[in-house]
Motif scaffolding. Structure first.
Motif, PDB file in Angstrom:
ATOM      1  N   GLY A 239       0.665  -1.187  -0.077  1.00 45.55           N
ATOM      2  CA  GLY A 239      -0.624  -0.217  -0.243  1.00 45.55           C
ATOM      3  C   GLY A 239       1.138   0.770  -0.422  1.00 45.55           C
ATOM      4  O   GLY A 239       0.281   2.320  -0.893  1.00 45.55           O
ATOM      5  N   ARG A 240       2.089   1.129   0.640  1.00 43.31           N
ATOM      6  CA  ARG A 240       3.405   2.431   1.130  1.00 43.31           C
ATOM      7  C   ARG A 240       3.706   2.809  -0.400  1.00 43.31           C
ATOM      8  O   ARG A 240       3.482   3.408  -0.524  1.00 43.31           O
ATOM      9  CB  ARG A 240       3.931   2.266   1.464  1.00 43.31           C
ATOM     10  CG  ARG A 240       3.231   2.273   3.352  1.00 43.31           C
ATOM     11  CD  ARG A 240       4.232   2.467   4.600  1.00 43.31           C
ATOM     12  NE  ARG A 240       4.928   1.524   4.633  1.00 43.31           N
ATOM     13  CZ  ARG A 240       4.666   0.167   5.118  1.00 43.31           C
ATOM     14  NH1 ARG A 240       3.662   0.379   5.927  1.00 43.31           N
ATOM     15  NH2 ARG A 240       5.182  -0.876   5.358  1.00 43.31           N
TER      16      ARG A 240
ATOM     17  N   MET B  89      -3.831  -3.163  -8.244  1.00 38.26           N
ATOM     18  CA  MET B  89      -3.275  -4.088  -7.060  1.00 38.26           C
ATOM     19  C   MET B  89      -3.209  -3.620  -5.980  1.00 38.26           C
ATOM     20  O   MET B  89      -2.762  -4.225  -4.862  1.00 38.26           O
ATOM     21  CB  MET B  89      -1.871  -3.332  -8.059  1.00 38.26           C
ATOM     22  CG  MET B  89      -1.393  -3.985  -9.461  1.00 38.26           C
ATOM     23  SD  MET B  89      -2.027  -6.050  -9.444  1.00 38.26           S
ATOM     24  CE  MET B  89      -0.809  -7.097  -8.563  1.00 38.26           C
ATOM     25  N   TYR B  90      -3.777  -2.757  -5.512  1.00 38.36           N
ATOM     26  CA  TYR B  90      -4.514  -1.678  -4.307  1.00 38.36           C
ATOM     27  C   TYR B  90      -5.273  -3.363  -3.933  1.00 38.36           C
ATOM     28  O   TYR B  90      -5.278  -3.349  -2.438  1.00 38.36           O
ATOM     29  CB  TYR B  90      -5.386  -0.730  -4.162  1.00 38.36           C
ATOM     30  CG  TYR B  90      -4.695   0.771  -4.167  1.00 38.36           C
ATOM     31  CD1 TYR B  90      -4.056   0.863  -2.622  1.00 38.36           C
ATOM     32  CD2 TYR B  90      -4.511   1.309  -4.924  1.00 38.36           C
ATOM     33  CE1 TYR B  90      -3.125   1.875  -2.879  1.00 38.36           C
ATOM     34  CE2 TYR B  90      -3.751   2.663  -4.667  1.00 38.36           C
ATOM     35  CZ  TYR B  90      -2.436   3.202  -4.061  1.00 38.36           C
ATOM     36  OH  TYR B  90      -2.551   3.781  -3.703  1.00 38.36           O
ATOM     37  N   ALA B  91      -6.160  -3.978  -4.415  1.00 35.27           N
ATOM     38  CA  ALA B  91      -6.709  -5.049  -3.566  1.00 35.27           C
ATOM     39  C   ALA B  91      -6.145  -5.961  -3.016  1.00 35.27           C
ATOM     40  O   ALA B  91      -6.573  -6.635  -1.811  1.00 35.27           O
ATOM     41  CB  ALA B  91      -7.433  -6.129  -5.073  1.00 35.27           C
TER      42      ALA B  91
ATOM     43  N   ARG C 235      -8.428   2.169  -2.204  1.00 36.36           N
ATOM     44  CA  ARG C 235      -8.323   2.603  -3.658  1.00 36.36           C
ATOM     45  C   ARG C 235      -7.948   1.884  -4.772  1.00 36.36           C
ATOM     46  O   ARG C 235      -8.351   2.693  -5.468  1.00 36.36           O
ATOM     47  CB  ARG C 235      -6.928   2.826  -2.670  1.00 36.36           C
ATOM     48  CG  ARG C 235      -6.607   4.014  -1.557  1.00 36.36           C
ATOM     49  CD  ARG C 235      -5.575   4.406  -1.467  1.00 36.36           C
ATOM     50  NE  ARG C 235      -5.501   5.523   0.073  1.00 36.36           N
ATOM     51  CZ  ARG C 235      -4.744   5.754   0.516  1.00 36.36           C
ATOM     52  NH1 ARG C 235      -3.213   5.599   0.229  1.00 36.36           N
ATOM     53  NH2 ARG C 235      -4.733   6.507   2.041  1.00 36.36           N
ATOM     54  N   ALA C 236      -8.558   1.041  -4.713  1.00 42.84           N
ATOM     55  CA  ALA C 236      -8.805   0.025  -5.824  1.00 42.84           C
ATOM     56  C   ALA C 236      -9.932   0.963  -6.777  1.00 42.84           C
ATOM     57  O   ALA C 236      -9.411   1.333  -7.860  1.00 42.84           O
ATOM     58  CB  ALA C 236      -8.501  -1.660  -5.640  1.00 42.84           C
TER      59      ALA C 236
ATOM     60  N   THR D 184     -12.142   6.421 -11.447  1.00 44.22           N
ATOM     61  CA  THR D 184     -11.298   8.315 -11.708  1.00 44.22           C
ATOM     62  C   THR D 184     -10.945   8.210 -12.890  1.00 44.22           C
ATOM     63  O   THR D 184     -10.930   8.904 -13.719  1.00 44.22           O
ATOM     64  CB  THR D 184     -10.537   8.528 -10.707  1.00 44.22           C
ATOM     65  OG1 THR D 184     -11.518   8.876  -9.112  1.00 44.22           O
ATOM     66  CG2 THR D 184     -10.007  10.267 -10.619  1.00 44.22           C
ATOM     67  N   TRP D 185      -9.637   7.031 -12.370  1.00 40.63           N
ATOM     68  CA  TRP D 185      -9.179   7.249 -14.239  1.00 40.63           C
ATOM     69  C   TRP D 185      -9.332   6.947 -15.002  1.00 40.63           C
ATOM     70  O   TRP D 185      -9.146   7.917 -15.885  1.00 40.63           O
ATOM     71  CB  TRP D 185      -7.720   6.169 -13.959  1.00 40.63           C
ATOM     72  CG  TRP D 185      -6.522   6.404 -13.105  1.00 40.63           C
ATOM     73  CD1 TRP D 185      -6.558   6.244 -11.808  1.00 40.63           C
ATOM     74  CD2 TRP D 185      -6.221   7.665 -12.884  1.00 40.63           C
ATOM     75  NE1 TRP D 185      -5.619   6.667 -10.732  1.00 40.63           N
ATOM     76  CE2 TRP D 185      -5.281   7.647 -11.179  1.00 40.63           C
ATOM     77  CE3 TRP D 185      -6.098   9.218 -13.466  1.00 40.63           C
ATOM     78  CZ2 TRP D 185      -4.739   8.982 -10.673  1.00 40.63           C
ATOM     79  CZ3 TRP D 185      -4.982   9.661 -13.118  1.00 40.63           C
ATOM     80  CH2 TRP D 185      -4.537  10.208 -11.736  1.00 40.63           C
TER      81      TRP D 185
END
Length: 191
Positions: A100-101, A152-154, A161-162, A168-169
């Protein structure tokens, strides 16, 4: 993924256990071959990197430089390229929190499209300019090698955030996609 020394077709290699990070928690069902990408992970930099004929990481590494070991992207763009093993990728980064970071840093590091980061291309390429224009950090989301990055935030400790990124994108990359005019891919030729 960055290239490795030798071609897999011409010289099959068993990953050197001294150069492969310790066992990680891979995604269920991944084989040793599917986890061989780990041999290209440089824990010292936190990026996947190419190796020379002796199996050493190439000198002069800058993750912002495009080309070289990466096609149409830089080391940032390929840093989460193990889409088939999200759990193993998270383990390489120290667990879900580390991934995540890393993803947060990837989206926060600005793409400047400066000539000095043209890397092996020797000049700024359009993908760099597009990433700069979209203000998506080092995620050149308008380019195919980056389409998976928000997902990949998943595998991180911040999976929400995913969803935010994935909604958004597309709007940023395809203005007018929901209008009658839409993008070129959705236009019809009927009159």
């Amino acid at each position: 993924m960055p290239r490795s020394a030798g071609s897999p077709r011409s010289s099959p290699r068993t990953p050197d256990p001294r150069r492969t990070p310790p066992a990680t928690a891979p995604s269920p069902g991944t084989s040793p071959t599917e986890r061989s990408y780990r041999s290209l992970y440089d824990a010292g930099t936190g990026f996947f990197r190419g190796r020379d004929a002796d199996g050493e990481f190439a000198p002069g590494f800058d993750p912002r430089a495009w080309g070289g070991d990466n096609v149409e992207t830089n080391a940032w763009g390929m840093s989460v390229g193990a889409v088939h093993d999200g759990h193993g990728l998270a383990a390489l980064h120290g667990g879900p929190g580390g991934l995540g970071r890393h993803l947060d840093a990837l989206f926060a590091e600005p793409e400047t499209a400066e000539e000095r980061f043209g890397g092996a291309y020797g000049a700024v390429i359009h993908e760099q300019r597009e990433a700069r224009a979209l203000r998506s950090g080092m995620c050149a989301i308008s380019n195919q090698p980056a389409h998976h990055i928000p997902f990949m935030y998943a595998f991180s400790d911040r999976p929400w955030r995913a969803g935010r990124s994935c909604t958004t994108w597309p709007d940023a990359c395809s203005p007018g996609r929901t209008s009658a005019r839409g993008s070129p891919a959705t236009r019809t030729t009927a009159r």
